[in-house]
Design a protein around this motif. Sequence first.
Motif, PDB file in Angstrom:
ATOM      1  N   ASN A 203      35.747  46.295  90.148  1.00  0.00           N
ATOM      2  CA  ASN A 203      34.942  47.179  89.355  1.00  0.00           C
ATOM      3  C   ASN A 203      33.950  46.166  88.886  1.00  0.00           C
ATOM      4  O   ASN A 203      33.874  45.049  88.732  1.00  0.00           O
ATOM      5  CB  ASN A 203      35.298  47.541  88.107  1.00  0.00           C
ATOM      6  N   ASN A 204      32.749  46.867  88.887  1.00  0.00           N
ATOM      7  CA  ASN A 204      31.527  46.152  88.347  1.00  0.00           C
ATOM      8  C   ASN A 204      31.250  46.214  86.998  1.00  0.00           C
ATOM      9  O   ASN A 204      30.993  47.371  86.326  1.00  0.00           O
ATOM     10  CB  ASN A 204      30.102  46.968  89.044  1.00  0.00           C
ATOM     11  N   PRO A 205      31.391  45.000  86.347  1.00  0.00           N
ATOM     12  CA  PRO A 205      31.208  45.024  84.916  1.00  0.00           C
ATOM     13  C   PRO A 205      29.916  45.388  84.079  1.00  0.00           C
ATOM     14  O   PRO A 205      29.714  45.268  82.863  1.00  0.00           O
ATOM     15  CB  PRO A 205      31.428  43.667  84.426  1.00  0.00           C
ATOM     16  N   ARG A 206      28.804  45.459  85.199  1.00  0.00           N
ATOM     17  CA  ARG A 206      27.599  45.853  84.693  1.00  0.00           C
ATOM     18  C   ARG A 206      27.363  47.453  84.871  1.00  0.00           C
ATOM     19  O   ARG A 206      26.249  48.083  84.559  1.00  0.00           O
ATOM     20  CB  ARG A 206      26.536  45.192  85.329  1.00  0.00           C
ATOM     21  N   ASN A 207      28.386  48.083  85.658  1.00  0.00           N
ATOM     22  CA  ASN A 207      28.360  49.564  85.694  1.00  0.00           C
ATOM     23  C   ASN A 207      28.324  50.115  84.023  1.00  0.00           C
ATOM     24  O   ASN A 207      29.140  49.378  83.410  1.00  0.00           O
ATOM     25  CB  ASN A 207      29.483  50.083  86.240  1.00  0.00           C
ATOM     26  N   LYS A 208      27.468  50.919  83.930  1.00  0.00           N
ATOM     27  CA  LYS A 208      27.290  51.335  82.342  1.00  0.00           C
ATOM     28  C   LYS A 208      28.802  51.801  81.692  1.00  0.00           C
ATOM     29  O   LYS A 208      28.992  51.152  80.584  1.00  0.00           O
ATOM     30  CB  LYS A 208      26.565  52.725  82.220  1.00  0.00           C
ATOM     31  N   ILE A 209      29.671  52.380  82.353  1.00  0.00           N
ATOM     32  CA  ILE A 209      31.154  52.505  81.602  1.00  0.00           C
ATOM     33  C   ILE A 209      31.761  51.280  81.368  1.00  0.00           C
ATOM     34  O   ILE A 209      32.408  51.267  80.349  1.00  0.00           O
ATOM     35  CB  ILE A 209      31.668  53.705  82.484  1.00  0.00           C
ATOM     36  N   PHE A 210      31.980  50.348  82.336  1.00  0.00           N
ATOM     37  CA  PHE A 210      32.411  49.319  82.357  1.00  0.00           C
ATOM     38  C   PHE A 210      31.854  48.237  81.431  1.00  0.00           C
ATOM     39  O   PHE A 210      32.547  47.467  80.769  1.00  0.00           O
ATOM     40  CB  PHE A 210      32.856  48.416  83.490  1.00  0.00           C
ATOM     41  N   GLU A 211      30.414  48.399  81.190  1.00  0.00           N
ATOM     42  CA  GLU A 211      29.833  47.679  80.351  1.00  0.00           C
ATOM     43  C   GLU A 211      30.014  47.887  78.841  1.00  0.00           C
ATOM     44  O   GLU A 211      30.402  47.374  77.723  1.00  0.00           O
ATOM     45  CB  GLU A 211      28.136  47.690  80.495  1.00  0.00           C
ATOM     46  N   ASN A 212      30.366  49.117  78.569  1.00  0.00           N
ATOM     47  CA  ASN A 212      30.501  49.742  77.219  1.00  0.00           C
ATOM     48  C   ASN A 212      32.229  49.547  77.038  1.00  0.00           C
ATOM     49  O   ASN A 212      32.524  48.782  75.906  1.00  0.00           O
ATOM     50  CB  ASN A 212      30.556  51.480  77.063  1.00  0.00           C
ATOM     51  N   ILE A 213      33.085  49.616  78.061  1.00  0.00           N
ATOM     52  CA  ILE A 213      34.425  49.251  77.703  1.00  0.00           C
ATOM     53  C   ILE A 213      34.381  47.825  77.277  1.00  0.00           C
ATOM     54  O   ILE A 213      35.200  47.487  76.268  1.00  0.00           O
ATOM     55  CB  ILE A 213      35.311  49.606  78.725  1.00  0.00           C
ATOM     56  N   GLY A 214      33.621  46.715  78.011  1.00  0.00           N
ATOM     57  CA  GLY A 214      33.796  45.683  77.798  1.00  0.00           C
ATOM     58  C   GLY A 214      33.212  45.150  76.508  1.00  0.00           C
ATOM     59  O   GLY A 214      33.855  44.377  75.521  1.00  0.00           O
ATOM     60  N   TYR A 215      32.075  45.900  75.751  1.00  0.00           N
ATOM     61  CA  TYR A 215      31.751  45.913  74.432  1.00  0.00           C
ATOM     62  C   TYR A 215      32.795  46.243  73.480  1.00  0.00           C
ATOM     63  O   TYR A 215      32.882  45.530  72.317  1.00  0.00           O
ATOM     64  CB  TYR A 215      30.310  46.903  74.192  1.00  0.00           C
ATOM     65  N   PHE A 216      33.347  47.251  73.612  1.00  0.00           N
ATOM     66  CA  PHE A 216      34.297  47.618  72.775  1.00  0.00           C
ATOM     67  C   PHE A 216      35.688  46.843  72.764  1.00  0.00           C
ATOM     68  O   PHE A 216      36.333  46.562  71.777  1.00  0.00           O
ATOM     69  CB  PHE A 216      34.933  49.235  72.783  1.00  0.00           C
ATOM     70  N   LEU A 217      36.013  46.217  73.984  1.00  0.00           N
ATOM     71  CA  LEU A 217      36.857  45.185  74.164  1.00  0.00           C
ATOM     72  C   LEU A 217      36.797  43.868  73.170  1.00  0.00           C
ATOM     73  O   LEU A 217      37.484  43.486  72.313  1.00  0.00           O
ATOM     74  CB  LEU A 217      37.040  44.609  75.465  1.00  0.00           C
ATOM     75  N   ILE A 218      35.346  43.396  73.047  1.00  0.00           N
ATOM     76  CA  ILE A 218      35.045  42.555  72.152  1.00  0.00           C
ATOM     77  C   ILE A 218      35.060  42.824  70.691  1.00  0.00           C
ATOM     78  O   ILE A 218      35.384  42.054  70.002  1.00  0.00           O
ATOM     79  CB  ILE A 218      33.551  42.070  72.719  1.00  0.00           C
ATOM     80  N   GLU A 219      35.015  44.042  70.361  1.00  0.00           N
ATOM     81  CA  GLU A 219      34.885  44.433  69.123  1.00  0.00           C
ATOM     82  C   GLU A 219      36.350  44.331  68.717  1.00  0.00           C
ATOM     83  O   GLU A 219      36.660  43.905  67.719  1.00  0.00           O
ATOM     84  CB  GLU A 219      34.361  45.940  68.858  1.00  0.00           C
ATOM     85  N   LEU A 220      37.430  44.550  69.450  1.00  0.00           N
ATOM     86  CA  LEU A 220      38.637  44.642  69.139  1.00  0.00           C
ATOM     87  C   LEU A 220      39.104  43.362  68.883  1.00  0.00           C
ATOM     88  O   LEU A 220      39.787  43.107  68.017  1.00  0.00           O
ATOM     89  CB  LEU A 220      39.548  45.540  70.186  1.00  0.00           C
ATOM     90  N   ALA A 221      38.771  42.524  69.868  1.00  0.00           N
ATOM     91  CA  ALA A 221      38.824  41.198  69.881  1.00  0.00           C
ATOM     92  C   ALA A 221      38.592  40.357  68.617  1.00  0.00           C
ATOM     93  O   ALA A 221      39.217  39.636  68.024  1.00  0.00           O
ATOM     94  CB  ALA A 221      38.484  40.361  71.077  1.00  0.00           C
ATOM     95  N   LYS A 222      37.143  40.716  68.249  1.00  0.00           N
ATOM     96  CA  LYS A 222      36.457  40.040  67.183  1.00  0.00           C
ATOM     97  C   LYS A 222      37.395  40.502  65.845  1.00  0.00           C
ATOM     98  O   LYS A 222      37.546  39.761  64.926  1.00  0.00           O
ATOM     99  CB  LYS A 222      35.178  40.441  67.075  1.00  0.00           C
ATOM    100  N   ASN A 223      37.655  41.739  65.891  1.00  0.00           N
ATOM    101  CA  ASN A 223      38.301  42.359  64.639  1.00  0.00           C
ATOM    102  C   ASN A 223      39.665  41.702  64.428  1.00  0.00           C
ATOM    103  O   ASN A 223      40.120  41.151  63.269  1.00  0.00           O
ATOM    104  CB  ASN A 223      38.654  43.772  64.732  1.00  0.00           C
ATOM    105  N   ALA A 224      40.502  41.466  65.454  1.00  0.00           N
ATOM    106  CA  ALA A 224      41.773  40.599  65.562  1.00  0.00           C
ATOM    107  C   ALA A 224      41.561  39.035  64.904  1.00  0.00           C
ATOM    108  O   ALA A 224      42.334  38.666  64.085  1.00  0.00           O
ATOM    109  CB  ALA A 224      42.533  40.675  66.887  1.00  0.00           C
ATOM    110  N   LEU A 225      40.571  38.478  65.402  1.00  0.00           N
ATOM    111  CA  LEU A 225      40.401  37.110  65.288  1.00  0.00           C
ATOM    112  C   LEU A 225      39.612  36.910  63.738  1.00  0.00           C
ATOM    113  O   LEU A 225      40.143  36.046  62.826  1.00  0.00           O
ATOM    114  CB  LEU A 225      39.178  36.476  65.856  1.00  0.00           C
ATOM    115  N   GLU A 226      39.028  38.118  62.929  1.00  0.00           N
ATOM    116  CA  GLU A 226      38.330  37.994  61.823  1.00  0.00           C
ATOM    117  C   GLU A 226      39.556  38.191  60.807  1.00  0.00           C
ATOM    118  O   GLU A 226      39.606  37.753  59.708  1.00  0.00           O
ATOM    119  CB  GLU A 226      37.481  38.882  61.549  1.00  0.00           C
TER     120      GLU A 226
END
Length: 191
Positions: free
Chosen positions: A59-82
């Motif tokens: 999968n291409n991580p720069r494809n818009k859908i995968f780019e957005n999923i990656g962004y929300f993956l980071i949001e979930l991880a930041k929430n867990a870390l904080e």
Amino acid sequence: MDTFRGDKGPQREKIVRSFSLRFDSYEGFEDEQTRQLDSLDVVGRFNRWWDEICSQTGNNPRNKIFENIGYFLIELAKNALEYTAGAEVKVSFEEDRVVIVVHDQGDGFDDPNDDMFASPDHGLSETKRFADEFTIESNGKRFSKERRKRNLVYVGETDVLSGAKITFVKHFKAPFWVGEFPRLQAITSVC
């Protein structure tokens, strides 16, 4: 591989590729040198991990859908870390969807609807909005996103009694060729 089930026609076996990453608070990720992380480190590390696992699954991580999923993956991880003492993030790629499960060892949610809007940037509420399916399990209760409902809805009990387990699912349109290569190769080898 095609399998046949009664008169339903050919059914392909589902191919699932799963990846996981564990971390303990801001001490660092289990598989890397222990050091203090700030939020830019978290974003950078999860961006690199996302790029790597997308590439491994074709999968291409720069494809818009995968780019957005990656962004929300980071949001979930930041929430867990904080807010927690550590977590495990699992990402599963299926033919037409990505499933992200974050299971942490924090205090959990008293009321996920109130707690999501209590954070200043509303990261979890935006994540919920983007997801096709979104579930929070905490303190023995399970809440899920339902169509046309603003808040998560209580849907029953869960075995998650401490911490929280957040499940994020995003569907995407699989390319027309997904799963067709073995069949095409079999046809061309017969000719």
